[in-house]
Scaffold this active site. Structure first.
Site, PDB file in Angstrom:
ATOM      1  N   ARG A 165       0.841  -1.216   0.000  1.00 19.61           N
ATOM      2  CA  ARG A 165       0.000   0.000   0.000  1.00 19.61           C
ATOM      3  C   ARG A 165       0.866   1.252   0.000  1.00 19.61           C
ATOM      4  O   ARG A 165       0.562   2.230  -0.671  1.00 19.61           O
ATOM      5  CB  ARG A 165      -0.893   0.054   1.257  1.00 19.61           C
ATOM      6  CG  ARG A 165      -1.992  -0.962   1.335  1.00 19.61           C
ATOM      7  CD  ARG A 165      -3.263  -0.581   0.646  1.00 19.61           C
ATOM      8  NE  ARG A 165      -3.860   0.684   1.030  1.00 19.61           N
ATOM      9  CZ  ARG A 165      -5.137   0.970   0.876  1.00 19.61           C
ATOM     10  NH1 ARG A 165      -5.965   0.076   0.405  1.00 19.61           N
ATOM     11  NH2 ARG A 165      -5.612   2.158   1.207  1.00 19.61           N
ATOM     12  N   TYR A 179      -9.453   7.794 -11.568  1.00 20.31           N
ATOM     13  CA  TYR A 179     -10.494   8.765 -11.220  1.00 20.31           C
ATOM     14  C   TYR A 179     -10.349   9.129  -9.746  1.00 20.31           C
ATOM     15  O   TYR A 179      -9.921   8.323  -8.941  1.00 20.31           O
ATOM     16  CB  TYR A 179     -11.909   8.242 -11.502  1.00 20.31           C
ATOM     17  CG  TYR A 179     -12.267   6.880 -10.939  1.00 20.31           C
ATOM     18  CD1 TYR A 179     -11.895   5.709 -11.584  1.00 20.31           C
ATOM     19  CD2 TYR A 179     -13.010   6.774  -9.765  1.00 20.31           C
ATOM     20  CE1 TYR A 179     -12.260   4.468 -11.086  1.00 20.31           C
ATOM     21  CE2 TYR A 179     -13.386   5.526  -9.259  1.00 20.31           C
ATOM     22  CZ  TYR A 179     -12.991   4.368  -9.924  1.00 20.31           C
ATOM     23  OH  TYR A 179     -13.342   3.140  -9.427  1.00 20.31           O
ATOM     24  N   PRO A 180     -10.701  10.377  -9.442  1.00 23.76           N
ATOM     25  CA  PRO A 180     -10.676  10.759  -8.041  1.00 23.76           C
ATOM     26  C   PRO A 180     -12.030  10.489  -7.395  1.00 23.76           C
ATOM     27  O   PRO A 180     -13.048  10.473  -8.089  1.00 23.76           O
ATOM     28  CB  PRO A 180     -10.399  12.264  -8.112  1.00 23.76           C
ATOM     29  CG  PRO A 180     -11.027  12.699  -9.389  1.00 23.76           C
ATOM     30  CD  PRO A 180     -10.982  11.516 -10.330  1.00 23.76           C
ATOM     31  N   MET A 181     -12.035  10.242  -6.096  1.00 20.99           N
ATOM     32  CA  MET A 181     -13.317  10.056  -5.411  1.00 20.99           C
ATOM     33  C   MET A 181     -13.270  10.544  -3.973  1.00 20.99           C
ATOM     34  O   MET A 181     -12.201  10.672  -3.388  1.00 20.99           O
ATOM     35  CB  MET A 181     -13.775   8.599  -5.461  1.00 20.99           C
ATOM     36  CG  MET A 181     -12.947   7.624  -4.674  1.00 20.99           C
ATOM     37  SD  MET A 181     -13.720   5.974  -4.623  1.00 20.99           S
ATOM     38  CE  MET A 181     -15.042   6.232  -3.435  1.00 20.99           C
ATOM     39  N   LYS A 183     -15.755  10.366  -0.134  1.00 25.91           N
ATOM     40  CA  LYS A 183     -16.884   9.752   0.557  1.00 25.91           C
ATOM     41  C   LYS A 183     -17.888  10.856   0.893  1.00 25.91           C
ATOM     42  O   LYS A 183     -17.501  11.956   1.299  1.00 25.91           O
ATOM     43  CB  LYS A 183     -16.400   9.050   1.835  1.00 25.91           C
ATOM     44  CG  LYS A 183     -15.481   7.831   1.575  1.00 25.91           C
ATOM     45  CD  LYS A 183     -16.278   6.609   1.184  1.00 25.91           C
ATOM     46  CE  LYS A 183     -15.405   5.451   0.715  1.00 25.91           C
ATOM     47  NZ  LYS A 183     -14.522   4.901   1.726  1.00 25.91           N
ATOM     48  N   HIS A 206     -16.694  -4.098   0.797  1.00 28.82           N
ATOM     49  CA  HIS A 206     -15.952  -3.537  -0.342  1.00 28.82           C
ATOM     50  C   HIS A 206     -14.765  -4.445  -0.687  1.00 28.82           C
ATOM     51  O   HIS A 206     -14.562  -4.819  -1.845  1.00 28.82           O
ATOM     52  CB  HIS A 206     -15.477  -2.123   0.024  1.00 28.82           C
ATOM     53  CG  HIS A 206     -14.496  -1.547  -0.941  1.00 28.82           C
ATOM     54  ND1 HIS A 206     -14.873  -0.843  -2.052  1.00 28.82           N
ATOM     55  CD2 HIS A 206     -13.140  -1.575  -0.961  1.00 28.82           C
ATOM     56  CE1 HIS A 206     -13.799  -0.459  -2.712  1.00 28.82           C
ATOM     57  NE2 HIS A 206     -12.732  -0.896  -2.078  1.00 28.82           N
ATOM     58  N   GLN A 219      -5.278  -2.387  -7.697  1.00 26.08           N
ATOM     59  CA  GLN A 219      -5.735  -1.069  -7.270  1.00 26.08           C
ATOM     60  C   GLN A 219      -4.627  -0.349  -6.516  1.00 26.08           C
ATOM     61  O   GLN A 219      -3.941  -0.933  -5.701  1.00 26.08           O
ATOM     62  CB  GLN A 219      -6.980  -1.160  -6.384  1.00 26.08           C
ATOM     63  CG  GLN A 219      -6.729  -1.751  -5.011  1.00 26.08           C
ATOM     64  CD  GLN A 219      -7.605  -1.145  -3.897  1.00 26.08           C
ATOM     65  OE1 GLN A 219      -8.466  -0.318  -4.129  1.00 26.08           O
ATOM     66  NE2 GLN A 219      -7.366  -1.572  -2.670  1.00 26.08           N
ATOM     67  N   SER A 257     -19.858   2.211  -2.060  1.00 24.86           N
ATOM     68  CA  SER A 257     -19.929   3.055  -3.256  1.00 24.86           C
ATOM     69  C   SER A 257     -21.350   3.534  -3.508  1.00 24.86           C
ATOM     70  O   SER A 257     -21.584   4.710  -3.803  1.00 24.86           O
ATOM     71  CB  SER A 257     -19.420   2.295  -4.481  1.00 24.86           C
ATOM     72  OG  SER A 257     -18.046   2.031  -4.346  1.00 24.86           O
TER      73      SER A 257
HETATM   74  O1  76R Z   1      -6.344  -3.027   0.015  1.00 29.19           O
HETATM   75  C1  76R Z   1      -6.873  -4.123   0.276  1.00 29.19           C
HETATM   76  O2  76R Z   1      -6.805  -5.111  -0.450  1.00 29.19           O
HETATM   77  C2  76R Z   1      -7.629  -4.233   1.577  1.00 29.19           C
HETATM   78  C3  76R Z   1      -9.041  -3.978   1.426  1.00 29.19           C
HETATM   79  C4  76R Z   1      -9.333  -2.663   0.734  1.00 29.19           C
HETATM   80  C5  76R Z   1      -9.309  -1.379   1.274  1.00 29.19           C
HETATM   81  C6  76R Z   1      -8.970  -0.953   2.689  1.00 29.19           C
HETATM   82  C7  76R Z   1      -9.706  -2.529  -0.650  1.00 29.19           C
HETATM   83  C8  76R Z   1      -9.767  -3.593  -1.548  1.00 29.19           C
HETATM   84  N1  76R Z   1      -9.946  -1.213  -0.912  1.00 29.19           N
HETATM   85  C9  76R Z   1      -9.706  -0.479   0.229  1.00 29.19           C
HETATM   86  C10 76R Z   1      -9.799   0.902   0.377  1.00 29.19           C
HETATM   87 MN1  76R Z   1     -10.652  -0.444  -2.666  1.00 29.19          MN
HETATM   88  N2  76R Z   1     -11.330   0.307  -4.395  1.00 29.19           N
HETATM   89  C11 76R Z   1     -11.896   1.554  -4.558  1.00 29.19           C
HETATM   90  C12 76R Z   1     -12.473   1.609  -5.870  1.00 29.19           C
HETATM   91  O3  76R Z   1     -15.444   2.782  -8.100  1.00 29.19           O
HETATM   92  C13 76R Z   1     -15.706   2.621  -6.892  1.00 29.19           C
HETATM   93  O4  76R Z   1     -16.876   2.340  -6.522  1.00 29.19           O
HETATM   94  C14 76R Z   1     -14.643   2.747  -5.843  1.00 29.19           C
HETATM   95  C15 76R Z   1     -13.236   2.806  -6.406  1.00 29.19           C
HETATM   96  C16 76R Z   1     -12.232   0.400  -6.478  1.00 29.19           C
HETATM   97  C17 76R Z   1     -12.662  -0.022  -7.886  1.00 29.19           C
HETATM   98  C18 76R Z   1     -11.516  -0.414  -5.550  1.00 29.19           C
HETATM   99  C19 76R Z   1     -11.056  -1.706  -5.799  1.00 29.19           C
HETATM  100  N3  76R Z   1     -10.796   1.393  -1.804  1.00 29.19           N
HETATM  101  C20 76R Z   1     -10.332   1.743  -0.575  1.00 29.19           C
HETATM  102  C21 76R Z   1     -10.502   3.171  -0.394  1.00 29.19           C
HETATM  103  C22 76R Z   1     -10.074   3.980   0.835  1.00 29.19           C
HETATM  104  C23 76R Z   1     -11.300   4.077   1.717  1.00 29.19           C
HETATM  105  C24 76R Z   1     -11.024   4.647   3.083  1.00 29.19           C
HETATM  106  O5  76R Z   1      -9.888   4.590   3.573  1.00 29.19           O
HETATM  107  O6  76R Z   1     -12.032   5.137   3.689  1.00 29.19           O
HETATM  108  C25 76R Z   1     -11.108   3.647  -1.536  1.00 29.19           C
HETATM  109  C26 76R Z   1     -11.460   5.088  -1.841  1.00 29.19           C
HETATM  110  C27 76R Z   1     -11.294   2.525  -2.406  1.00 29.19           C
HETATM  111  C28 76R Z   1     -11.897   2.598  -3.652  1.00 29.19           C
HETATM  112  N4  76R Z   1     -10.529  -2.333  -3.472  1.00 29.19           N
HETATM  113  C29 76R Z   1      -9.990  -3.459  -2.888  1.00 29.19           C
HETATM  114  C30 76R Z   1     -10.559  -2.567  -4.839  1.00 29.19           C
HETATM  115  C31 76R Z   1     -10.006  -3.884  -5.105  1.00 29.19           C
HETATM  116  C32 76R Z   1      -9.843  -4.497  -6.473  1.00 29.19           C
HETATM  117  C33 76R Z   1      -9.660  -4.423  -3.892  1.00 29.19           C
HETATM  118  C34 76R Z   1      -9.049  -5.782  -3.631  1.00 29.19           C
HETATM  119  C35 76R Z   1      -7.558  -5.671  -3.692  1.00 29.19           C
HETATM  120  C36 76R Z   1      -6.916  -7.037  -3.555  1.00 29.19           C
HETATM  121  O7  76R Z   1      -7.058  -7.640  -2.470  1.00 29.19           O
HETATM  122  O8  76R Z   1      -6.289  -7.491  -4.542  1.00 29.19           O
END
Ligand code: 76R
Length: 283
Positions: A165, A179-181, A183, A206, A219, A257
């Site tokens: 990370r 893309y930016p996002m 909450k 998620h 990601q 989301s």
């Molecule tokens: O990183 C990890 O694998 C642990 C679990 C995880 C976290 C903490 C995770 C997994 N994400 C995390 C945090 Mn994510 N992620 C997004 C998007 O388009 C959308 O609707 C949202 C955009 C995608 C497509 C995505 C994919 N993730 C976050 C955060 C920070 C939130 C916070 O801290 O409050 C955001 C903004 C975010 C958004 N997420 C995963 C993925 C994928 C593919 C995984 C699995 C990764 C893996 O295990 O290989």
């Protein structure tokens, strides 16, 4: 003559701005001014491409620094870079150099995004994993060699995950989606007024969806609160656009989301070798 890049990558006259942990990340998007470019003679064009090529090689040779280059799939932009490097001074210097690399007024910035790599707030804790999974699900007994071994495995997995990370290595997969996002913070849908426990629970959902794309989507989530317009930059790498569309669509149904996400503009880029990229951009 002194090497200009060497002095940029460790600017002696500046205070370094290396975060306590993680790297700075700059996403840069440019449009090419073809009117300006057409004023160049063949030799000037060749030299401009050599200059950019050399700069890219020198940036990539800088310690702890990665530079991805992409052709953008729609006229929102022509060319994009993703630059990862610890020091904001270095990132800033490289950004100015990249912008000018083909000559003045050729690369016009159309969008950019500044963020930093960050650890997740929702990584499972040792205590929770021991209580819920090792004791609760697997029936292990605290203090036994089996329990200690399983806890050791958990520690190693989390250390590996946290390292990725904070210090990711991005593959050369052809498709990059950025893309930016943020909450949402409105009325009943205010992510920031939820308890950590509620957010943790929602983020588990998620992550469960995300993990089903393991090996197909990479990601990189970078934090930008206080640094840019949104709260995170989402960079997804894939081998085809099908996977990008599939994950983003599927995530939309997940509560994190569906209820709480706000999105900015989407950019789709293709990583290409430099010579192919130049031809693609009609340079
Ligand atoms: O990183 C990890 O694998 C642990 C679990 C995880 C976290 C903490 C995770 C997994 N994400 C995390 C945090 Mn994510 N992620 C997004 C998007 O388009 C959308 O609707 C949202 C955009 C995608 C497509 C995505 C994919 N993730 C976050 C955060 C920070 C939130 C916070 O801290 O409050 C955001 C903004 C975010 C958004 N997420 C995963 C993925 C994928 C593919 C995984 C699995 C990764 C893996 O295990 O290989």
């Amino acid at each position: 003559m002194s090497d200009p890049i060497a002095s940029i990558s460790s600017p002696p006259e500046t205070v370094s701005l290396v975060p306590k942990e993680g790297w700075h990340v700059l996403h840069l998007f440019y449009q090419i001014d073809h009117t300006q470019w057409s004023c160049y003679g063949d030799e000037e064009k060749r030299q401009a491409k050599v200059d950019l090529t050399e700069l890219v090689h020198e940036i990539r040779a800088t310690a702890d620094t990665q530079l991805l280059m992409m052709a953008i799939a729609s006229p929102k932009a022509d060319l994009g870079f993703v630059l990862l490097t610890p020091d904001l001074q270095t990132a800033n210097a490289f950004e100015k150099q990249l912008t000018l690399s083909l000559g003045p007024d050729i690369l016009n910035p159309v969008y950019s995004y500044l963020s930093v790599t960050e650890r997740s707030e929702y990584t499972p804790t040792r205590e929770a994993h021991a209580a819920d999974v090792l004791i609760g699900e697997k029936g292990l007994v605290e203090g036994t060699p089996e329990f200690e071994a399983a806890l050791g495995e958990f520690d190693a997995r989390i250390a590996h995950y946290t390292k990725f990370r904070l210090y990711p290595t991005l593959p050369d997969w052809p498709v990059i989606c950025f893309y930016p996002m943020s909450k949402r913070r409105s009325g009943a849908d205010n992510w920031y007024s939820l308890s950590l426990q509620e957010r943790r629970h929602l983020m588990e959902g998620h992550a469960r969806i995300g993990r089903t794309y393991s090996g197909r989507i990479l990601q990189m989530i970078t934090g930008s609160s206080g640094l840019d317009e949104y709260e995170w930059g989402v960079t997804l790498l894939a081998r085809d656009t099908f996977e990008i569309k599939a994950i983003v669509y599927e995530m939309r149904y997940d509560e994190v989301s569906a209820r709480y996400a706000e999105f900015g503009d989407f950019y789709i880029g293709m990583q290409l070798p430099l010579d192919v990229l130049f031809r693609r951009l009609c340079l």
